[in-house]
Scaffold this motif. Sequence first.
Motif, short mmCIF file in Angstrom:
data_model
loop_
_atom_site.label_atom_id
_atom_site.label_comp_id
_atom_site.label_asym_id
_atom_site.label_seq_id
_atom_site.Cartn_x
_atom_site.Cartn_y
_atom_site.Cartn_z
N GLU A 80 -44.81 0.35 -3.83
CA GLU A 80 -44.39 1.12 -4.91
C GLU A 80 -42.80 1.36 -4.77
N SER A 81 -42.12 1.71 -6.18
CA SER A 81 -40.89 1.83 -6.12
C SER A 81 -40.49 2.60 -7.28
N SER A 82 -39.34 3.11 -7.56
CA SER A 82 -38.74 3.50 -8.81
C SER A 82 -37.76 2.57 -9.28
N THR A 83 -37.69 2.35 -10.53
CA THR A 83 -36.73 1.38 -11.16
C THR A 83 -35.41 2.19 -11.48
N LYS A 84 -34.55 1.02 -12.01
CA LYS A 84 -33.21 1.81 -12.37
C LYS A 84 -33.27 2.81 -13.44
N ASP A 85 -34.21 2.91 -14.36
CA ASP A 85 -34.37 3.95 -15.28
C ASP A 85 -35.37 4.96 -14.84
N LEU A 89 -43.10 2.14 -10.62
CA LEU A 89 -43.50 0.70 -10.81
C LEU A 89 -44.37 0.53 -9.34
N SER A 90 -45.64 0.03 -9.46
CA SER A 90 -46.40 -0.22 -8.28
C SER A 90 -46.57 -2.08 -8.40
N ALA A 91 -46.84 -2.47 -7.30
CA ALA A 91 -47.13 -3.87 -7.20
C ALA A 91 -48.09 -4.21 -5.93
N ARG A 92 -48.62 -5.40 -6.06
CA ARG A 92 -49.24 -6.01 -4.78
C ARG A 92 -48.95 -7.38 -4.40
N PHE A 93 -48.43 -7.68 -3.37
CA PHE A 93 -47.87 -8.73 -3.15
C PHE A 93 -48.90 -9.70 -2.19
N ALA A 94 -48.71 -11.13 -2.51
CA ALA A 94 -49.51 -11.73 -1.54
C ALA A 94 -48.61 -12.49 -0.49
N ILE A 132 -35.44 -2.61 -3.07
CA ILE A 132 -34.27 -3.08 -3.28
C ILE A 132 -34.32 -3.99 -4.65
N ALA A 133 -35.44 -4.77 -4.64
CA ALA A 133 -35.64 -5.53 -6.11
C ALA A 133 -35.79 -4.72 -7.32
N ALA A 134 -36.53 -3.59 -7.14
CA ALA A 134 -37.05 -2.82 -8.44
C ALA A 134 -35.62 -2.03 -8.81
N ALA A 135 -34.92 -1.41 -7.96
CA ALA A 135 -34.11 -0.46 -8.19
C ALA A 135 -32.67 -1.44 -8.76
N ARG A 136 -32.50 -2.61 -8.83
CA ARG A 136 -31.60 -3.27 -9.80
C ARG A 136 -31.96 -3.60 -11.16
N ARG A 137 -32.99 -3.31 -11.68
CA ARG A 137 -33.39 -3.39 -12.92
C ARG A 137 -34.14 -2.22 -13.59
N THR A 138 -34.43 -2.24 -15.05
CA THR A 138 -35.14 -1.23 -15.55
C THR A 138 -36.68 -1.81 -15.59
N VAL A 139 -37.56 -1.00 -15.72
CA VAL A 139 -39.06 -1.36 -15.77
C VAL A 139 -39.16 -2.51 -16.67
N GLU A 140 -38.57 -2.44 -18.02
CA GLU A 140 -39.00 -3.23 -18.85
C GLU A 140 -38.14 -4.72 -18.46
N GLU A 141 -37.10 -4.48 -17.80
CA GLU A 141 -36.69 -5.80 -17.18
C GLU A 141 -37.68 -6.40 -16.10
N ALA A 142 -38.08 -5.51 -15.27
CA ALA A 142 -38.91 -5.81 -14.22
C ALA A 142 -40.06 -6.83 -14.77
N ILE A 143 -40.56 -6.37 -15.87
CA ILE A 143 -41.96 -7.00 -16.66
C ILE A 143 -41.53 -8.15 -17.25
N THR A 144 -40.41 -8.08 -18.00
CA THR A 144 -40.02 -9.16 -18.76
C THR A 144 -39.41 -10.51 -17.94
N LYS A 145 -38.87 -9.96 -17.04
CA LYS A 145 -37.86 -10.88 -16.02
C LYS A 145 -38.56 -10.88 -14.62
N ARG A 146 -39.89 -11.05 -14.61
CA ARG A 146 -40.84 -11.10 -13.42
C ARG A 146 -40.24 -12.08 -12.45
#
Length: 282
Positions: A80-85, A89-94, A132-146
């Motif tokens: 879990e992390s906070s985005t630039k805005d 944002l939460s995720a699960r990684f394999a 680190i990755a999430a803080a560089r972009r907004t939540v919309e950018e995290a979704i559209t630029k996955r």
Amino acid sequence: MKNQQFGNWQSTVLGIVLATLVLLGLNSFIIINPGQAGVISILGGARDGALLEGIHAKPPFISVIDVYDLTVQKFEVPAESSTKDLQNLSARFAINFRLDPIKVVEVRRKQGTLANIVSKIIAPQTQEAFKIAAARRTVEEAITKRSELKEDFDEALGDRLDKYGIIVLDTSVVDLAFSPEFARAVEEKQIAEQRAQRAVYVAREAEQEAQADVNRAKGRAEAQRLLAETLKAQGGQLVLQKEAIEAWKSGGAQMPKVLVMGGDSKSGVPFIFNLGNVQNQP
């Protein structure tokens, strides 16, 4: 009798010696299978140099061999992390990884078992890499630029785990979720964009219709100009005849009820009247 007892004693001693030798032999060698690496510890201290596949000698009774699997391991780790805005944002990684055989002794000394590696190293480092990755972009950018989010995450995670003797082979985003508030905002934005696109379409349609009216008007004006030139060439008589015909059409064009009378072709307007009116006169 004494000889028999002596013989039994010798057999017993021989049996003990053979059993001891067999036991020593079994505890003096270790077989490491392909895809494995062993770390030998003597009296509790890990020795340098990993034991790779093959047969290896070891001190009996006082040594312990820890065998590590070097094949690809896969674990799913949440983050879990906070985005630039400042959106949650939460995720699960394999994560697919394997241990570096050169650093397996260091892994044994610092992390111990594979379970400890996952819980104490991979899981927290995954969390930090995602931040680190999430803080560089907004939540919309995290979704559209996955894909770009994943690239930043892979780079950060690989750098962090490499120093622990863990080689990251591949990662994949199993799930990516955002807050309900942002979900509603996205839905409202999509509705507004659809309405705006509809308004643009209606405006363009009206503009095209207006242009079509202009083109039709220009066409009619040009036709009238040409007609006027033609009628002018005919001395103006055709103008009156055309107007009479147009009046006849607009009145219903009841041919049996209409009589057109005219003299020569150079006379004026054709005379149009209703035959019914004539028949009704006394």
